[in-house]
Design an enzyme around this catalytic site. Structure first.
Site, PDB file in Angstrom:
ATOM      1  N   LYS A  49       0.765  -1.094   0.010  1.00 57.17           N
ATOM      2  CA  LYS A  49       0.021   0.062  -0.061  1.00 57.17           C
ATOM      3  C   LYS A  49       0.855   1.322   0.018  1.00 57.17           C
ATOM      4  CE  LYS A  49      -2.224  -1.131   3.706  1.00 57.17           C
ATOM      5  NZ  LYS A  49      -1.540  -2.392   4.165  1.00 57.17           N
ATOM      6  N   ARG A  59     -10.122   1.719   9.210  1.00 56.59           N
ATOM      7  CA  ARG A  59      -9.653   0.526   9.642  1.00 56.59           C
ATOM      8  C   ARG A  59     -10.948  -0.366  10.069  1.00 56.59           C
ATOM      9  NH1 ARG A  59      -4.250  -0.366  10.396  1.00 56.59           N
ATOM     10  NH2 ARG A  59      -2.926   1.649  10.408  1.00 56.59           N
ATOM     11  N   ARG A 111      12.556  -8.729   3.193  1.00 57.56           N
ATOM     12  CA  ARG A 111      12.904  -7.427   3.481  1.00 57.56           C
ATOM     13  C   ARG A 111      13.667  -7.029   4.487  1.00 57.56           C
ATOM     14  NH1 ARG A 111       7.668  -3.906   3.999  1.00 57.56           N
ATOM     15  NH2 ARG A 111       7.968  -4.422   6.120  1.00 57.56           N
ATOM     16  N   ARG A 114      13.478  -2.397  10.409  1.00 59.12           N
ATOM     17  CA  ARG A 114      12.125  -2.497  10.980  1.00 59.12           C
ATOM     18  C   ARG A 114      11.681  -3.249  11.972  1.00 59.12           C
ATOM     19  NH1 ARG A 114       8.044  -0.934   6.056  1.00 59.12           N
ATOM     20  NH2 ARG A 114       6.498  -1.675   7.718  1.00 59.12           N
ATOM     21  N   ARG A 144      -0.284  -8.865  13.112  1.00 67.26           N
ATOM     22  CA  ARG A 144      -0.905  -7.892  12.454  1.00 67.26           C
ATOM     23  C   ARG A 144      -1.812  -8.213  11.319  1.00 67.26           C
ATOM     24  NH1 ARG A 144       3.535  -4.518   9.726  1.00 67.26           N
ATOM     25  NH2 ARG A 144       1.799  -2.762   9.385  1.00 67.26           N
TER      26      ARG A 144
END
Length: 189
Positions: A13, A88, A127, A135, A146
């Protein structure tokens, strides 16, 4: 162009929002960024949010909705915007519909970036390896949690917006440029 980007964490996104910002000259509105900006600008809602955040509590829907509404009134949002991370929940989607109606504007489309959960986990782990784990959410356990939260709270928005005729699903598992092309093809002219 007034858009919402929906999709699970890691679906791309943010990447697509940046491309669309460039293509259409409209701002990406991320609730986290909006909230931080309102706090920094010391708006009345921003000060209220700061007190809540400083206590370690979650900012209520009412405050988030108010801050988003204020941001939608900014001059750079007049030609349109891309909402990323808001709404959300169904309650937030209903509040957004009311806000937009009050402002005399409507959504053009809700882009759902569809993605396979196991592939997202593989991508995020990769990643994390490539970036040296920069991260905090670049690990399988956090991402799976999540993804569960997304399925429980946000996925119902797919049916909500499909019923309104606004949903435009695209395959988020394709290469970035193919996803961008699919999004642009799905947008109203």
């Amino acid at each position: 162009m007034r858009l919402i980007l929906l999709g699970p964490p890691g679906a791309g996104k943010g990447t697509q929002a940046k491309i669309l910002v460039e293509a259409y000259g409209i701002p990406q509105l991320s609730t986290g960024d909006i909230l931080r900006a309102a706090i920094a600008a010391k708006t009345p809602l921003g000060l209220e949010a700061k007190a809540i955040v400083d206590r370690g509590d979650l900012v209520s829907n009412e405050i988030v909705n108010g801050i988003v509404s204020e941001r939608l009134d900014a001059d750079d949002c007049k030609p349109g915007f891309i909402l990323d991370g808001f709404p959300r929940t169904i309650a937030q989607a209903e509040a957004l519909a009311g806000m937009l109606k009050d402002k005399g504007v409507a959504l053009d489309a809700v882009i759902e970036i569809k993605a396979n959960a196991d592939e997202l986990v593989r991508r995020v782990i990769q990643r994390g390896k490539e970036s040296g784990g920069a991260r905090a959410d670049d690990n399988e356990e956090v991402l799976r949690k999540r993804l569960d939260v997304y399925q429980e709270q946000t996925a119902p928005l797919v049916a909500f917006y499909a019923e309104k005729g606004l949903l435009r699903p695209v395959d988020g598992m394709e290469p970035v440029d193919a996803v961008t092309a699919a999004i642009k093809a799905a947008l109203p002219n």
